[in-house]
Scaffold this motif. Structure first.
Motif, PDB file in Angstrom:
ATOM      1  N   PHE A 138       0.845  -1.194   0.000  1.00 35.71           N
ATOM      2  CA  PHE A 138       0.000   0.000   0.000  1.00 35.71           C
ATOM      3  C   PHE A 138       0.881   1.245   0.000  1.00 35.71           C
ATOM      4  O   PHE A 138       1.790   1.368   0.828  1.00 35.71           O
ATOM      5  CB  PHE A 138      -0.928   0.008   1.214  1.00 35.71           C
ATOM      6  N   VAL A 139       0.593   2.164  -0.933  1.00 33.84           N
ATOM      7  CA  VAL A 139       1.322   3.422  -1.037  1.00 33.84           C
ATOM      8  C   VAL A 139       0.378   4.538  -0.616  1.00 33.84           C
ATOM      9  O   VAL A 139      -0.644   4.779  -1.279  1.00 33.84           O
ATOM     10  CB  VAL A 139       1.830   3.648  -2.478  1.00 33.84           C
ATOM     11  N   ASP A 140       0.702   5.197   0.494  1.00 30.39           N
ATOM     12  CA  ASP A 140      -0.166   6.258   1.032  1.00 30.39           C
ATOM     13  C   ASP A 140       0.098   7.571   0.303  1.00 30.39           C
ATOM     14  O   ASP A 140       1.234   8.047   0.254  1.00 30.39           O
ATOM     15  CB  ASP A 140       0.098   6.421   2.530  1.00 30.39           C
ATOM     16  N   LEU A 141      -0.948   8.172  -0.264  1.00 29.64           N
ATOM     17  CA  LEU A 141      -0.831   9.435  -0.985  1.00 29.64           C
ATOM     18  C   LEU A 141      -1.588  10.569  -0.297  1.00 29.64           C
ATOM     19  O   LEU A 141      -1.810  11.617  -0.885  1.00 29.64           O
ATOM     20  CB  LEU A 141      -1.347   9.272  -2.419  1.00 29.64           C
ATOM     21  N   GLY A 142      -1.989  10.365   0.929  1.00 29.06           N
ATOM     22  CA  GLY A 142      -2.703  11.410   1.664  1.00 29.06           C
ATOM     23  C   GLY A 142      -4.197  11.392   1.398  1.00 29.06           C
ATOM     24  O   GLY A 142      -4.987  10.959   2.235  1.00 29.06           O
ATOM     25  N   ASN A 143      -4.630  11.872   0.215  1.00 30.51           N
ATOM     26  CA  ASN A 143      -6.060  11.906  -0.095  1.00 30.51           C
ATOM     27  C   ASN A 143      -6.565  10.598  -0.691  1.00 30.51           C
ATOM     28  O   ASN A 143      -7.756  10.372  -0.810  1.00 30.51           O
ATOM     29  CB  ASN A 143      -6.377  13.062  -1.049  1.00 30.51           C
ATOM     30  N   THR A 144      -5.650   9.720  -1.068  1.00 30.11           N
ATOM     31  CA  THR A 144      -6.016   8.393  -1.579  1.00 30.11           C
ATOM     32  C   THR A 144      -4.774   7.507  -1.470  1.00 30.11           C
ATOM     33  O   THR A 144      -3.793   7.878  -0.804  1.00 30.11           O
ATOM     34  CB  THR A 144      -6.525   8.469  -3.032  1.00 30.11           C
ATOM     35  N   LYS A 145      -4.783   6.363  -2.105  1.00 32.43           N
ATOM     36  CA  LYS A 145      -3.629   5.468  -2.033  1.00 32.43           C
ATOM     37  C   LYS A 145      -3.505   4.655  -3.318  1.00 32.43           C
ATOM     38  O   LYS A 145      -4.419   4.605  -4.143  1.00 32.43           O
ATOM     39  CB  LYS A 145      -3.728   4.529  -0.827  1.00 32.43           C
ATOM     40  N   MET A 146      -2.336   4.071  -3.459  1.00 32.88           N
ATOM     41  CA  MET A 146      -2.065   3.146  -4.554  1.00 32.88           C
ATOM     42  C   MET A 146      -1.826   1.758  -3.981  1.00 32.88           C
ATOM     43  O   MET A 146      -1.361   1.633  -2.838  1.00 32.88           O
ATOM     44  CB  MET A 146      -0.842   3.603  -5.365  1.00 32.88           C
ATOM     45  N   GLU A 147      -2.153   0.764  -4.775  1.00 33.97           N
ATOM     46  CA  GLU A 147      -1.889  -0.614  -4.385  1.00 33.97           C
ATOM     47  C   GLU A 147      -1.001  -1.251  -5.444  1.00 33.97           C
ATOM     48  O   GLU A 147      -1.358  -1.279  -6.629  1.00 33.97           O
ATOM     49  CB  GLU A 147      -3.193  -1.407  -4.239  1.00 33.97           C
ATOM     50  N   LEU A 148       0.156  -1.742  -5.026  1.00 34.63           N
ATOM     51  CA  LEU A 148       1.066  -2.462  -5.914  1.00 34.63           C
ATOM     52  C   LEU A 148       0.750  -3.951  -5.788  1.00 34.63           C
ATOM     53  O   LEU A 148       0.866  -4.526  -4.695  1.00 34.63           O
ATOM     54  CB  LEU A 148       2.525  -2.177  -5.534  1.00 34.63           C
ATOM     55  N   LEU A 149       0.316  -4.547  -6.880  1.00 30.89           N
ATOM     56  CA  LEU A 149      -0.148  -5.938  -6.871  1.00 30.89           C
ATOM     57  C   LEU A 149       0.867  -6.852  -7.543  1.00 30.89           C
ATOM     58  O   LEU A 149       1.419  -6.526  -8.601  1.00 30.89           O
ATOM     59  CB  LEU A 149      -1.493  -6.059  -7.591  1.00 30.89           C
ATOM     60  N   HIS A 150       1.065  -8.012  -6.915  1.00 29.72           N
ATOM     61  CA  HIS A 150       1.954  -9.034  -7.483  1.00 29.72           C
ATOM     62  C   HIS A 150       1.278 -10.393  -7.314  1.00 29.72           C
ATOM     63  O   HIS A 150       0.625 -10.636  -6.283  1.00 29.72           O
ATOM     64  CB  HIS A 150       3.323  -9.022  -6.783  1.00 29.72           C
ATOM     65  N   PRO A 151       1.399 -11.277  -8.294  1.00 30.37           N
ATOM     66  CA  PRO A 151       0.723 -12.577  -8.199  1.00 30.37           C
ATOM     67  C   PRO A 151       1.174 -13.379  -6.984  1.00 30.37           C
ATOM     68  O   PRO A 151       2.347 -13.380  -6.607  1.00 30.37           O
ATOM     69  CB  PRO A 151       1.126 -13.280  -9.499  1.00 30.37           C
ATOM     70  N   LEU A 152       0.204 -14.046  -6.388  1.00 30.60           N
ATOM     71  CA  LEU A 152       0.446 -14.961  -5.279  1.00 30.60           C
ATOM     72  C   LEU A 152      -0.237 -16.282  -5.615  1.00 30.60           C
ATOM     73  O   LEU A 152      -1.453 -16.400  -5.526  1.00 30.60           O
ATOM     74  CB  LEU A 152      -0.083 -14.389  -3.964  1.00 30.60           C
ATOM     75  N   GLY A 153       0.545 -17.271  -6.065  1.00 27.40           N
ATOM     76  CA  GLY A 153      -0.021 -18.547  -6.481  1.00 27.40           C
ATOM     77  C   GLY A 153      -0.286 -18.568  -7.980  1.00 27.40           C
ATOM     78  O   GLY A 153      -0.334 -17.515  -8.654  1.00 27.40           O
ATOM     79  N   ASN A 154      -0.448 -19.772  -8.497  1.00 28.13           N
ATOM     80  CA  ASN A 154      -0.627 -19.941  -9.955  1.00 28.13           C
ATOM     81  C   ASN A 154      -2.000 -19.496 -10.449  1.00 28.13           C
ATOM     82  O   ASN A 154      -2.173 -19.228 -11.643  1.00 28.13           O
ATOM     83  CB  ASN A 154      -0.390 -21.415 -10.329  1.00 28.13           C
ATOM     84  N   ASP A 155      -2.969 -19.447  -9.564  1.00 28.99           N
ATOM     85  CA  ASP A 155      -4.323 -19.068  -9.958  1.00 28.99           C
ATOM     86  C   ASP A 155      -4.594 -17.579  -9.746  1.00 28.99           C
ATOM     87  O   ASP A 155      -5.747 -17.143  -9.740  1.00 28.99           O
ATOM     88  CB  ASP A 155      -5.347 -19.886  -9.163  1.00 28.99           C
ATOM     89  N   SER A 156      -3.565 -16.800  -9.560  1.00 31.15           N
ATOM     90  CA  SER A 156      -3.745 -15.365  -9.310  1.00 31.15           C
ATOM     91  C   SER A 156      -4.364 -14.679 -10.523  1.00 31.15           C
ATOM     92  O   SER A 156      -3.982 -14.959 -11.670  1.00 31.15           O
ATOM     93  CB  SER A 156      -2.398 -14.715  -8.982  1.00 31.15           C
ATOM     94  N   PRO A 157      -5.314 -13.775 -10.304  1.00 31.39           N
ATOM     95  CA  PRO A 157      -5.904 -13.039 -11.429  1.00 31.39           C
ATOM     96  C   PRO A 157      -4.927 -12.053 -12.062  1.00 31.39           C
ATOM     97  O   PRO A 157      -5.215 -11.509 -13.131  1.00 31.39           O
ATOM     98  CB  PRO A 157      -7.087 -12.295 -10.784  1.00 31.39           C
ATOM     99  N   ILE A 158      -3.764 -11.843 -11.436  1.00 30.38           N
ATOM    100  CA  ILE A 158      -2.790 -10.908 -11.976  1.00 30.38           C
ATOM    101  C   ILE A 158      -1.882 -11.580 -13.005  1.00 30.38           C
ATOM    102  O   ILE A 158      -1.247 -10.917 -13.822  1.00 30.38           O
ATOM    103  CB  ILE A 158      -1.939 -10.319 -10.831  1.00 30.38           C
ATOM    104  N   VAL A 159      -1.819 -12.909 -12.987  1.00 39.06           N
ATOM    105  CA  VAL A 159      -0.902 -13.631 -13.878  1.00 39.06           C
ATOM    106  C   VAL A 159      -1.188 -13.316 -15.344  1.00 39.06           C
ATOM    107  O   VAL A 159      -0.284 -12.975 -16.115  1.00 39.06           O
ATOM    108  CB  VAL A 159      -0.988 -15.146 -13.622  1.00 39.06           C
TER     109      VAL A 159
END
Length: 205
Positions: A117-138
């Motif tokens: 999680f990246v805090d930007l004050g008024n909102t934030k960013m999420e850095l996503l990386h796959p976890l497992g072979n069935d990850s929707p990020i793959v």
């Protein structure tokens, strides 16, 4: 008066030894018939009478009943999610180069991702990386080797009402109903093809 004057007129313009064209008796009879005709004309020719159409009071017109719809509205931007092929490298970039406040990597096995999680004050960013072979990020990273914008998340004040309303408007979603997301709140993802090519996540505020 005109009828009586005409009854004394003679043919040929003279007045001596001339016979009248029309007798006064005949002309009076003709006048009586004309008066009777004019009085009964409306009975003989009823279609010639013009009628003024009635003007309806617009205030008395009833509009068709309105179907009650679920009430909901968008809130603030909750986060922007970015898929990254190297989570530690991306975390170091936002922390060391941009000077942002970043969290440690948080594994979310139920969602198939590890998140920073990246805090930007008024909102934030999420850095996503796959976890497992069935990850929707793959699949996303296979198409985008360097990573990129994965989705945006917007808060709503009534997610169940939002889901029902969007279904009625034929906006497709990736699930039939809202599910508990990474923040412990109900979320639903809208299909990118119905959202201008962007995967949109709605989250209960």
């Amino acid at each position: 008066m005109v009828a009586r004057r005409l009854s004394t007129a003679y043919a040929g313009g003279g007045t001596r030894n001339r016979k009248p064209l029309v007798s006064s008796c005949a002309f009076e009879t003709f006048s009586k018939h004309s008066i009777l005709y004019s009085r009964g004309a409306h009975r003989l020719f009823p279609r010639l009478q013009t009628t003024v159409p009635a003007i309806r009071d617009l205030s008395t017109l009833q509009s068709p009943p309105q179907v009650a719809r679920a009430v909901w509205s968008l809130g603030r931007l909750n986060h922007v999610a970015i898929a990254v092929p190297n989570l530690e490298k991306a975390r170091a970039f936002y922390r060391d180069v941009l000077g942002a406040q970043v969290s440690e990597a948080v594994p979310l096995p139920d969602h198939g991702v590890s998140v920073v999680f990246v805090d930007l004050g008024n909102t934030k960013m999420e850095l996503l990386h796959p976890l497992g072979n069935d990850s929707p990020i793959v699949g996303f990273l296979q198409k985008n080797k360097a990573g990129g914008l994965h989705h945006v998340c917007i808060e709503v004040d009534n997610i169940n009402a939002a889901v029902a309303d969007l279904k009625e408007k034929r906006i497709r979603s990736l699930s039939e109903e809202a599910k508990i997301g990474a923040h412990g709140k109900p979320v639903i993802f809208l299909h990118p093809k119905d959202c201008g090519g962007v995967l949109v996540e709605l989250e209960q505020a």
